[in-house]
Design an enzyme around this catalytic site. Structure first.
Site, mmCIF file in Angstrom:
data_model
loop_
_atom_site.group_PDB
_atom_site.id
_atom_site.type_symbol
_atom_site.label_atom_id
_atom_site.label_comp_id
_atom_site.label_asym_id
_atom_site.label_seq_id
_atom_site.Cartn_x
_atom_site.Cartn_y
_atom_site.Cartn_z
ATOM 1 N N LYS A 39 0.850 -1.204 0.000
ATOM 2 C CA LYS A 39 0.000 0.000 0.000
ATOM 3 C C LYS A 39 0.886 1.256 0.000
ATOM 4 C CE LYS A 39 -0.270 -0.449 5.012
ATOM 5 N NZ LYS A 39 -1.116 -0.792 6.151
ATOM 6 N N ARG A 133 -10.838 -0.852 14.891
ATOM 7 C CA ARG A 133 -10.803 -0.052 13.670
ATOM 8 C C ARG A 133 -11.758 -0.743 12.697
ATOM 9 N NH1 ARG A 133 -5.138 1.019 10.512
ATOM 10 N NH2 ARG A 133 -5.340 -1.223 10.218
ATOM 11 N N TYR A 266 12.915 31.094 4.284
ATOM 12 C CA TYR A 266 11.659 31.656 4.783
ATOM 13 C C TYR A 266 11.717 31.918 6.277
ATOM 14 C CZ TYR A 266 9.333 30.362 0.399
ATOM 15 O OH TYR A 266 8.953 30.255 -0.906
ATOM 16 N N MET A 314 9.048 24.005 -0.180
ATOM 17 C CA MET A 314 8.283 22.999 -0.909
ATOM 18 C C MET A 314 9.176 22.166 -1.841
ATOM 19 S SD MET A 314 4.989 23.427 -3.429
ATOM 20 C CE MET A 314 3.847 24.026 -2.215
HETATM 21 C C1 PLP Z 1 -0.357 -1.673 6.804
HETATM 22 C C2 PLP Z 1 -0.900 -2.939 7.282
HETATM 23 C C3 PLP Z 1 -0.043 -4.043 7.470
HETATM 24 C C4 PLP Z 1 1.450 -3.951 7.385
HETATM 25 O O1 PLP Z 1 1.926 -3.342 8.562
HETATM 26 P P1 PLP Z 1 3.477 -3.177 8.896
HETATM 27 O O2 PLP Z 1 3.493 -2.819 10.336
HETATM 28 O O3 PLP Z 1 4.004 -2.094 8.028
HETATM 29 O O4 PLP Z 1 4.133 -4.478 8.618
HETATM 30 C C5 PLP Z 1 -0.635 -5.244 7.818
HETATM 31 N N1 PLP Z 1 -1.972 -5.341 7.984
HETATM 32 C C6 PLP Z 1 -2.810 -4.307 7.831
HETATM 33 C C7 PLP Z 1 -4.277 -4.507 8.035
HETATM 34 C C8 PLP Z 1 -2.304 -3.069 7.492
HETATM 35 O O5 PLP Z 1 -3.141 -2.029 7.366
#
Ligand code: PLP
Length: 374
Positions: A39, A133, A266, A314
């Protein structure tokens, strides 16, 4: 071809990626497969590049955060199973079908929504074992069973997420063990009712590193697969040799003198106590260098360390080159990675910025080139 390494770029060491993958595989039980988390553009590394490299080494399951990330992988030629870990809006369900993405059922209501759509979806059922969550609550076995019974949902997986597996004190361990037991309870209840054939997964990086004895079908390795831990001071139970995959570099645009009493950048946030040599680098917060590194932290150049001065802009930033004797415009500056005998790790940058390396890496911008180190 476009000239490369012109402004600011990422270099990927794919041999290190393979090495980290093998470290995980030797740690996990033999019948547990890696399901890398790619991701957020593979934590900034480049999702298609990383996934295809892993695929060449036999990885067949991937997880992403959104349907669009799954589509990108498919268009890039990634085969195997791609699981979308978070919510997909019904308006995007077409993509799930067209690109053969497995969707997380985020709770019972969402399952009913998918069922009503009328088309057939492949899903993994999310179970909330204590993070609160995503996922249907572990106690609601009847509700979970209903998801398995929904005629339009093909359930190929069941998973949960650990929220404190990085912690190693007694309370944190007890909480994680509770989460593990809740998950195992749901799996057993489903088996008892005759549901089987779905894959189970629970561990992210810290779940693997601190609870490597667990025996599930997949392990969703993220941050540590990229060779780093979230925090600089993190300790883990497993003894593994993890090697950073990513280096972040930028060009020195200009080397000049800042005279005593003058300010740089800045807000006049930095001023020279004496005449000093400074450098301007062609990278900024739009590329993922946190603005909180203003007057904070270091870069490397020609084997020497140079402190960051003034506010991060930036697209640019400034450094103090007083201690870097040999440097001129066009040289490479290292923000993450090695130069001579020195190394800055993503964990270091994260510590200076008051965050974790996951955030630093996942915010690496789209303007950066991503190149494979030869
Ligand atoms: C991002 C994520 C992972 C991976 O987590 P890491 O700590 O980076 O290994 C695994 N499971 C879920 C549901 C995640 O959102």
């Amino acid at each position: 071809m476009m000239y490369q390494k012109g402004r600011a770029w990422i270099e990927l060491d794919l041999a290190h990626l393979k090495h980290n993958m093998e470290q995980f595989c030797s740690l996990l039980p033999p019948d547990c497969a890696l399901m890398p988390a790619v991701k957020a553009n593979a934590y900034g590394h480049g999702a298609v590049l990383v996934s295809k490299a892993l695929q060449e080494h036999g990885v067949q399951n991937f997880c992403v955060a959104s349907a669009a990330e799954g589509v990108e992988l498919r268009r890039g030629g990634v085969t195997g199973e791609i699981l979308v870990l978070s919510y997909t809006h019904p308006g995007q369900f077409d993509d799930l079908i067209e690109y053969r993405l497995a969707q997380t059922v985020v709770d019972g209501d969402y399952a009913r929504q998918m069922q009503r759509d009328g088309r057939r979806f492949t899903v993994h059922v999310g179970i909330d074992t204590g993070m609160h969550r995503l996922g249907e609550r572990w106690e609601n076995v009847e509700e979970i069973v209903k998801i398995f019974q929904a005629p339009n949902l093909t359930v190929t997986g069941l998973y949960s997420h650990l929220c404190v597996s990085d912690g190693r004190n007694a309370a944190e361990r007890a909480y994680t063990l509770e989460q593990i037991h809740h998950f195992e309870y749901v799996v057993e209840e489903l088996h008892r009712r005759g549901y089987s054939g779905f894959k189970c997964h629970l561990q992210g990086s810290y779940g693997i590193l601190n609870y490597s004895g667990l025996c599930f079908d997949y392990a969703r390795a993220g941050i540590a697969l990229y060779g780093i831990l979230s925090g600089k001071n993190d300790k883990v139970d497993a003894s593994v040799d993890l090697r950073p995959v990513l280096s972040l570099k930028a060009r020195v645009e200009s080397v000049k003198t800042l005279y005593q009493g003058e300010s740089a950048g800045y807000g006049m946030a930095y001023s020279a106590k004496k005449d000093q040599k400074i450098g301007v680098l062609s990278i900024g917060y739009a590329d993922g260098v946190p603005r909180s590194l203003s007057n904070q932290g270091w870069v490397l150049c020609n084997g020497k360390a140079a402190p960051i001065i003034g506010r991060i802009c930036m697209d640019q930033m400034m450094v103090d080159f007083s201690e870097v004797s040999q440097v001129e415009a066009g040289d490479e500056a290292v923000l993450i990675g090695k130069s001579g005998n020195l190394e800055i790790r993503a964990e270091d940058m994260a510590q200076w910025a008051g965050t974790i390396s996951n955030e630093i890496l996942s915010r690496m911008g789209g303007r950066l080139e991503r190149l494979v180190k030869e």
